[in-house]
Design a protein around this motif. Structure first.
Motif, short mmCIF file in Angstrom:
data_model
loop_
_atom_site.label_atom_id
_atom_site.label_comp_id
_atom_site.label_asym_id
_atom_site.label_seq_id
_atom_site.Cartn_x
_atom_site.Cartn_y
_atom_site.Cartn_z
N MET A 172 -45.57 10.43 21.00
CA MET A 172 -46.83 10.98 21.49
C MET A 172 -47.95 10.67 20.50
SD MET A 172 -48.59 12.85 23.66
CE MET A 172 -47.28 13.60 24.64
N ALA A 193 -49.48 18.33 27.13
CA ALA A 193 -48.61 17.19 26.85
C ALA A 193 -47.25 17.35 27.53
CB ALA A 193 -48.44 17.02 25.34
N ASP A 194 -46.70 18.56 27.48
CA ASP A 194 -45.40 18.81 28.11
C ASP A 194 -45.47 18.62 29.62
OD1 ASP A 194 -44.19 19.33 25.70
OD2 ASP A 194 -44.28 21.51 25.88
N ARG A 195 -46.56 19.10 30.25
CA ARG A 195 -46.68 18.95 31.70
C ARG A 195 -46.78 17.48 32.09
NH1 ARG A 195 -48.84 22.00 35.91
NH2 ARG A 195 -47.93 23.78 34.81
N LEU A 212 -46.70 19.50 16.47
CA LEU A 212 -46.09 18.31 17.08
C LEU A 212 -45.70 17.34 15.97
CD1 LEU A 212 -48.69 17.82 19.96
CD2 LEU A 212 -46.31 18.52 20.26
N PRO A 224 -40.82 9.08 21.22
CA PRO A 224 -41.43 10.30 20.66
C PRO A 224 -42.73 10.01 19.96
CG PRO A 224 -39.09 10.21 20.18
CD PRO A 224 -39.45 8.88 20.74
N THR A 261 -52.75 14.46 33.23
CA THR A 261 -52.78 15.93 33.25
C THR A 261 -54.04 16.43 32.58
OG1 THR A 261 -50.36 16.02 33.22
CG2 THR A 261 -51.54 18.02 32.60
N ASP A 316 -47.16 7.85 24.90
CA ASP A 316 -48.09 8.63 25.71
C ASP A 316 -49.25 9.08 24.83
OD1 ASP A 316 -46.28 8.46 27.85
OD2 ASP A 316 -45.23 10.25 27.18
N ARG A 354 -45.48 14.96 30.51
CA ARG A 354 -44.15 14.37 30.37
C ARG A 354 -43.24 14.79 31.52
NH1 ARG A 354 -42.67 14.64 23.90
NH2 ARG A 354 -43.43 12.54 23.43
N ASP A 355 -43.39 16.03 31.99
CA ASP A 355 -42.56 16.52 33.08
C ASP A 355 -42.91 15.84 34.41
OD1 ASP A 355 -41.25 18.24 31.39
OD2 ASP A 355 -42.44 20.00 31.93
N VAL A 372 -50.11 21.40 23.40
CA VAL A 372 -48.68 21.20 23.61
C VAL A 372 -48.32 21.37 25.08
CG1 VAL A 372 -46.38 22.08 23.04
CG2 VAL A 372 -48.13 21.91 21.25
N ARG A 373 -48.89 22.39 25.74
CA ARG A 373 -48.57 22.64 27.14
C ARG A 373 -49.04 21.50 28.04
NH1 ARG A 373 -51.71 26.78 28.72
NH2 ARG A 373 -50.57 27.02 30.68
#
Length: 252
Positions: free
Chosen positions: A1, A102-104, A25, A252, A112, A83, A106-107, A99-100
């Motif tokens: 990331m 970035a996580d969304r 991160l 990563p 996003t 990413d 990736r999901d 963080v949230r």
């Protein structure tokens, strides 16, 4: 990331941001792109570099769109397959929200947005401006985006080349990204985030009149094209969607 931070005349918040991102991160790498701030920013940028960030400096101020595309090109060329999450340097974005978002991304594998809640102690110009652009964007595209001007955005690695083709040099670039995504049929995910303004948003370099005009101009053009040639628009959307960029293998 990769955490990409566009800056112009950055303040003391920047080195702290580098430290905070590294703590939250640890596998991420920060890329700071300076938009011609001049020698007065040398100390702050050096502090960010000393903390592990890659710092790129443009000699002439060109605008946020140019800076973001400079960062995307650098990541695609030097750190392929990573990413990118874009974060403003003025302290508006809380690290847990970064963080949230970035996580969304990736999901979902989709661009996003971290969408702010425009209630509470929000400057009037920000509250009114967002409501206007939100309504105009919906009329132009048929899509509901709750915060068209958020600077907290995450993009899959496979879209970096495409992002470099989107026109725009200043604040209108981020609007163009959403318009071109709508035209291409690309999904866009949205994550609610906290809204935090420092001293009434006095650190913002957004010019209410000039930059608002730049933002609304592509909206008007997009809406006119949508109304005047619906058949052509549908054909273009089908063609682009069938060949839209796919996220590259991520590391990563």
């Amino acid at each position: 990331m990769i955490v990409l931070v566009p800056v112009y005349r950055p303040g003391d918040d920047l080195p702290r941001l580098v430290d905070d991102v590294a703590a939250a991160l640890p596998a991420a790498h920060m890329v700071v792109v300076d938009d011609g701030s001049g020698p007065t920013a040398a100390g702050v940028l050096a502090a960010a570099r000393d903390r592990g960030a890659t710092v790129l400096r443009r000699r002439v101020n060109r605008g946020k769109g140019i800076v973001l595309k400079t960062g995307f090109r650098y990541v695609a060329g030097h750190l392929p397959g990573r990413d990118v999450v874009c974060v403003d340097a003025d302290g508006q974005h809380l690290i847990p929200d970064v963080v949230r978002v970035a996580d969304r991304m990736r999901d979902t594998g989709a661009p996003t947005l971290g969408v702010r809640r425009f209630d509470g102690e929000v400057p009037l110009r920000s509250r009114f401006g967002n409501a206007m652009t939100r309504a105009a964007f919906h009329l132009a595209t048929g899509r509901r985006v709750r915060d068209t001007q958020t600077g907290l955005r995450a993009y899959p690695a496979g879209l970096l080349e495409w992002l470099g083709t989107v026109p725009g040099e200043r604040f209108e670039y981020e609007m163009n990204v959403l318009l071109f995504a709508a035209r291409a049929g690309l999904p866009v995910a949205q994550v609610p985030i906290a809204t935090r303004y420092q001293a009434g948003n006095s650190s913002s370099h957004f010019s209410s009149l000039a930059d608002s005009a730049r933002i609304y101009r592509p909206l008007v053009r997009f809406a006119a094209a949508r109304l005047l040639s619906p058949r052509r628009r549908a054909e273009e959307a089908t063609e682009v969607t069938s060949s839209r960029p796919r996220p590259a293998t991520r590391t990563p």
